[in-house]
Design a protein around this motif. Sequence first.
Motif, PDB file in Angstrom:
ATOM      1  N   ALA A  86     -35.292 -73.627  -3.587  1.00  0.00           N
ATOM      2  CA  ALA A  86     -33.901 -73.807  -4.126  1.00  0.00           C
ATOM      3  C   ALA A  86     -33.941 -72.158  -5.003  1.00  0.00           C
ATOM      4  O   ALA A  86     -33.016 -71.571  -4.360  1.00  0.00           O
ATOM      5  N   ASP A  87     -35.202 -72.140  -5.003  1.00  0.00           N
ATOM      6  CA  ASP A  87     -35.521 -70.665  -5.042  1.00  0.00           C
ATOM      7  C   ASP A  87     -34.805 -69.222  -4.001  1.00  0.00           C
ATOM      8  O   ASP A  87     -33.865 -68.746  -3.864  1.00  0.00           O
ATOM      9  N   THR A  88     -35.049 -69.729  -2.349  1.00  0.00           N
ATOM     10  CA  THR A  88     -34.507 -69.100  -1.442  1.00  0.00           C
ATOM     11  C   THR A  88     -33.100 -69.359  -1.471  1.00  0.00           C
ATOM     12  O   THR A  88     -32.712 -68.484  -1.098  1.00  0.00           O
TER      13      THR A  88
ATOM     14  N   THR B 193     -18.432 -68.523  -9.788  1.00  0.00           N
ATOM     15  CA  THR B 193     -19.008 -70.006  -9.554  1.00  0.00           C
ATOM     16  C   THR B 193     -20.244 -70.842  -9.220  1.00  0.00           C
ATOM     17  O   THR B 193     -21.348 -70.017  -9.255  1.00  0.00           O
ATOM     18  N   GLY B 194     -20.457 -71.992  -9.924  1.00  0.00           N
ATOM     19  CA  GLY B 194     -21.357 -72.819 -10.327  1.00  0.00           C
ATOM     20  C   GLY B 194     -21.548 -73.047  -8.801  1.00  0.00           C
ATOM     21  O   GLY B 194     -20.963 -74.218  -8.171  1.00  0.00           O
ATOM     22  N   TYR B 195     -23.347 -73.819  -9.037  1.00  0.00           N
ATOM     23  CA  TYR B 195     -23.923 -75.082  -7.612  1.00  0.00           C
ATOM     24  C   TYR B 195     -24.573 -75.862  -8.048  1.00  0.00           C
ATOM     25  O   TYR B 195     -25.203 -75.418  -9.197  1.00  0.00           O
ATOM     26  N   LEU B 196     -24.720 -76.989  -7.408  1.00  0.00           N
ATOM     27  CA  LEU B 196     -25.454 -77.763  -7.974  1.00  0.00           C
ATOM     28  C   LEU B 196     -26.506 -78.152  -6.706  1.00  0.00           C
ATOM     29  O   LEU B 196     -26.031 -77.445  -4.686  1.00  0.00           O
ATOM     30  N   LEU B 197     -28.080 -78.039  -6.743  1.00  0.00           N
ATOM     31  CA  LEU B 197     -28.783 -78.631  -5.746  1.00  0.00           C
ATOM     32  C   LEU B 197     -29.599 -80.078  -5.420  1.00  0.00           C
ATOM     33  O   LEU B 197     -29.683 -80.497  -6.388  1.00  0.00           O
ATOM     34  N   ASN B 198     -28.728 -80.420  -4.673  1.00  0.00           N
ATOM     35  CA  ASN B 198     -29.188 -82.065  -4.389  1.00  0.00           C
ATOM     36  C   ASN B 198     -29.117 -82.595  -6.453  1.00  0.00           C
ATOM     37  O   ASN B 198     -29.231 -83.279  -6.543  1.00  0.00           O
ATOM     38  N   GLY B 199     -27.966 -82.788  -6.550  1.00  0.00           N
ATOM     39  CA  GLY B 199     -27.386 -83.133  -8.523  1.00  0.00           C
ATOM     40  C   GLY B 199     -27.885 -83.028  -9.032  1.00  0.00           C
ATOM     41  O   GLY B 199     -27.734 -82.820 -11.206  1.00  0.00           O
ATOM     42  N   LYS B 200     -28.731 -81.695  -9.532  1.00  0.00           N
ATOM     43  CA  LYS B 200     -29.204 -80.489 -10.227  1.00  0.00           C
ATOM     44  C   LYS B 200     -29.070 -79.233 -10.257  1.00  0.00           C
ATOM     45  O   LYS B 200     -28.414 -79.402  -8.835  1.00  0.00           O
ATOM     46  N   VAL B 201     -28.302 -78.553 -11.487  1.00  0.00           N
ATOM     47  CA  VAL B 201     -27.755 -77.544 -11.689  1.00  0.00           C
ATOM     48  C   VAL B 201     -28.411 -76.144 -11.605  1.00  0.00           C
ATOM     49  O   VAL B 201     -29.820 -76.000 -11.406  1.00  0.00           O
TER      50      VAL B 201
END
Length: 214
Positions: free
Chosen positions: A110-112, A196-204
Amino acid sequence: MKKHNQTVEEAKDKVETGEKSTQEVKHKKVEKTEKEEKQEAKKEDKKDDKKSEEKSAKEDKAAKMEEEIASLNEKLQNEKNDYVRLMAEFENFRRRTAQEKLDIVSTAAADTIKGLLPVLDDCERAMTILETSSDEAAREGTGLIYNKLMAYLKSKGLEKIEAKGAKFDTDFHEAIAQLPVPEEDKKGMVYDVVETGYLLNGKVLRYAKVVVGV
């Protein structure tokens, strides 16, 4: 006559003596029989006592064996309970360790990916500017880079938060401005997207920065 009488007396004495001897023999036999019976009775009593002692010893031995068996069964059950508890603790430890590893990997990923979001933003801005440019090669090259990077990040679980025209939702949107709108159906809706906003594996992973119609 005297002699005859003497002979008779002697005969009587002999008879009496014989009878006494016979009685004495009989008496001795009776005494001997009684003595033998007493001895036999004593022997039987000793045998009975010995049998009772043997029976008692066997019962004591059986009772001790039962106690030992009960004690061993109790120890076995305790060992079994300890084993089951130890296995449960180990399984919990294994799961917790696996989850911690996954969390570490997910956090690192997630950090990357979060660090690459500004690159996506720059690509989007460049593509917006190049839409009115006559430099077709620059437009195609920028679009190619953006699409490849986005495709890779999507494979890792990244997806855009579609915000423009959607109802404002604090779970996904961050309002940075409000804009009065005459249309009633646009009030409370996302009028424009600033970032733009993003989700990663369903989490914000990043909230979408938006302008809300009021």
